[in-house]
Write an enzyme that holds these catalytic residues in place. Structure first.
Site, PDB file in Angstrom:
ATOM      1  N   ASP A  11       0.863  -1.177   0.000  1.00  0.00           N
ATOM      2  CA  ASP A  11       0.000   0.000   0.000  1.00  0.00           C
ATOM      3  C   ASP A  11       0.901   1.229   0.000  1.00  0.00           C
ATOM      4  O   ASP A  11       1.636   1.469   0.960  1.00  0.00           O
ATOM      5  CB  ASP A  11      -0.904  -0.004   1.234  1.00  0.00           C
ATOM      6  CG  ASP A  11      -2.106   0.921   1.082  1.00  0.00           C
ATOM      7  OD1 ASP A  11      -2.119   1.702   0.112  1.00  0.00           O
ATOM      8  OD2 ASP A  11      -3.005   0.865   1.932  1.00  0.00           O
ATOM      9  N   ASP A 105      -2.561   2.287  -6.221  1.00  0.00           N
ATOM     10  CA  ASP A 105      -1.525   2.319  -5.191  1.00  0.00           C
ATOM     11  C   ASP A 105      -1.551   1.107  -4.263  1.00  0.00           C
ATOM     12  O   ASP A 105      -0.947   1.134  -3.196  1.00  0.00           O
ATOM     13  CB  ASP A 105      -1.650   3.594  -4.358  1.00  0.00           C
ATOM     14  CG  ASP A 105      -3.014   3.710  -3.679  1.00  0.00           C
ATOM     15  OD1 ASP A 105      -3.940   2.985  -4.070  1.00  0.00           O
ATOM     16  OD2 ASP A 105      -3.142   4.547  -2.762  1.00  0.00           O
ATOM     17  N   GLU A 106      -2.210   0.029  -4.664  1.00  0.00           N
ATOM     18  CA  GLU A 106      -2.396  -1.085  -3.745  1.00  0.00           C
ATOM     19  C   GLU A 106      -2.483  -2.390  -4.520  1.00  0.00           C
ATOM     20  O   GLU A 106      -3.119  -2.460  -5.567  1.00  0.00           O
ATOM     21  CB  GLU A 106      -3.678  -0.863  -2.939  1.00  0.00           C
ATOM     22  CG  GLU A 106      -3.932  -1.853  -1.832  1.00  0.00           C
ATOM     23  CD  GLU A 106      -5.218  -1.543  -1.082  1.00  0.00           C
ATOM     24  OE1 GLU A 106      -5.502  -2.277  -0.131  1.00  0.00           O
ATOM     25  OE2 GLU A 106      -5.941  -0.596  -1.462  1.00  0.00           O
TER      26      GLU A 106
END
Length: 453
Positions: A11, A105-106
């Site tokens: 993350d 983003d993950e």
């Protein structure tokens, strides 16, 4: 669930805001809020410095400004975020063929499938190297969770924030989860958490003690069974490599039920615009518009309308969503709204629809600040300068927009590599020497000769 902590969850830390701080030396260490700056804007991401003041994602921008009036408020630069995300995802794919992106983003990674980790020690080494590689490639930090299941790896990465790594050893899961709040578990949002609290259940241990039958009675069969299994640290979901997108959708859950019909309509229009931005970002269009409404009593309704051909026109999607809303009774209040598009294609059939205005094909710059159609004569005179976006001046070089209004635009001239904050200048919005440009890379590319090649 496997016997080794070889599921990795990455993350990126406050991703949008961290990108903005990395590209703007004057904002490093400062409160930064990224999102829609219009009257109905919401926060997309807040830097950790802004979170100290209580600002968080999905918060109305007006509330964020009250909490942190001195923060820098910027319009998202989705093109830049996507390019950096591609760099990060490429590093993940070097580790394993099984990478499951959840957002820009993950992502989850199955390290065992990539044969790069087989026990706690090797998994930790991979996680630390990944964090270093991400920082070297992008200048940004990411938090890593390692565990024997996806659920636990995600919880571990939350504990690792910001800029850390947490590994959960197999056999310690129940003891670790027990005292945590029920909101720790996936799928337990504010409404479910409040429902459990009223039943006297506030921790994961108390979920397990309540028993499966009681949870089914409280939450229904599917949710009750799933929550009980998670409380016992059971999660056998595999990491699934990225598959073809079947639909694109967005939704918002509201802390307080919305009763005003006009407000409901405005929220649906906002969600439709967000959905179209995601469609365009993926280079897709769709034929079927779907509206989701969860009412005050937790009943969920879906309505859909299939168009004559695929579209990515925001006006068309907004109009279809509004028609669908007309068929839904929202008396009593609405707690969740969603808009989606399915029946996806990689082309559009614009000739099937009367467009409200000819678009330029560029993703709208602001989360909720979509420009209204303007006449060509007006557009030629009045250029928009979104806060935070990149510009170049013939005399001063590369900079970014600090703000604009009343016919003026204020620019700070600095680049990601600037040693000190740059100087500020103000210009007319129609200054011929000022023009929008693409963002500069956060980390300069090293010439081949610099690598000794």
């Amino acid at each position: 669930m496997r016997n080794a902590p070889t599921i990795l969850h990455l993350d990126m830390d406050a991703f949008y805001a961290s990108v903005e701080q990395a590209s703007k030396p004057s904002l490093r260490g400062k409160a930064v809020v990224v999102g829609g700056l219009g009257p109905r804007g919401v926060v997309a991401t807040a830097s950790y410095e802004a979170r100290v003041f209580g600002v968080h994602s999905a918060m109305p921008m007006a509330q964020a400004r009250r909490l942190a009036p001195n923060a820098a408020y910027l319009v998202p630069r989705f093109g830049l975020y996507r390019s950096i995300s591609e760099q990060v995802m490429a590093l993940l794919h070097e580790l394993s063929p099984l990478v499951e992106p959840l957002s820009l983003d993950e992502a989850f990674v199955d390290l065992e499938a990539g044969e790069v980790a087989w026990d706690a020690g090797s998994a930790r080494l991979v996680g630390e190297k990944l964090r270093a590689d991400i920082r070297g490639a992008t200048g940004l930090s990411g938090s890593v969770g390692l565990a024997a299941s996806k659920m636990l790896a995600k919880i571990a990465s939350e504990q690792a924030k910001p800029d850390g790594l947490v590994l959960i050893e197999p056999g310690t899961e129940r003891a670790m989860l027990g005292p945590m709040t029920v909101r720790t578990l996936p799928g337990v949002g504010p409404a479910t958490g409040d429902h459990l609290r009223r039943a006297g259940i506030t921790t994961v241990d108390e979920i397990a003690e309540a028993g499966e039958d009681e949870l089914v009675r409280l939450l229904g069969k599917a949710h009750g069974h799933a929550l009980y299994a998670m409380a016992l640290a059971r999660d056998d979901r595999p990491v699934v490599a990225e598959r073809e997108t079947k639909s694109v959708s967005v939704e918002d859950t509201y802390d307080v039920d919305i009763h005003d019909r006009t407000r409901v309509g405005m929220e649906v229009q906002r969600l439709a615009d967000r959905c179209v931005r995601r469609l365009r970002a993926a280079g897709l269009s769709g034929r079927t518009i779907v509206l989701k409404v969860r009412r005050y009593d937790f009943s969920t309704l879906t309505r859909s309308e299939t168009l004559r051909g695929p579209t990515d026109d925001p006006a068309v999607v907004r109009e279809a969503a509004a028609r669908l809303l007309d068929s839904v009774d929202t008396t009593g209040g609405v707690r969740l709204l969603g808009v989606g598009v399915s029946g996806l294609a990689d082309y559009t059939q614009e000739d099937l629809f009367a467009q409200a205005a000819a678009g330029d094909g560029v993703e709208p710059a602001a989360e909720e600040d979509v420009a209204e159609p303007v006449a060509e004569a007006e557009a030629a005179v009045e250029r928009r300068w979104p806060a935070g976006h990149d510009v170049r001046h013939a005399g001063y070089g590369h900079g970014w927009v600090q703000g604009s209004g009343l016919g003026r635009v204020t620019v700070r001239f600095e680049t990601p590599g600037s040693a000190v904050p740059g100087r500020v200048r103000t210009f007319r919005v129609d200054d011929p020497e000022l023009e929008p440009v693409d963002p500069l890379p956060l980390v300069p590319e090293v010439p081949a000769e610099g690598l000794g090649v």
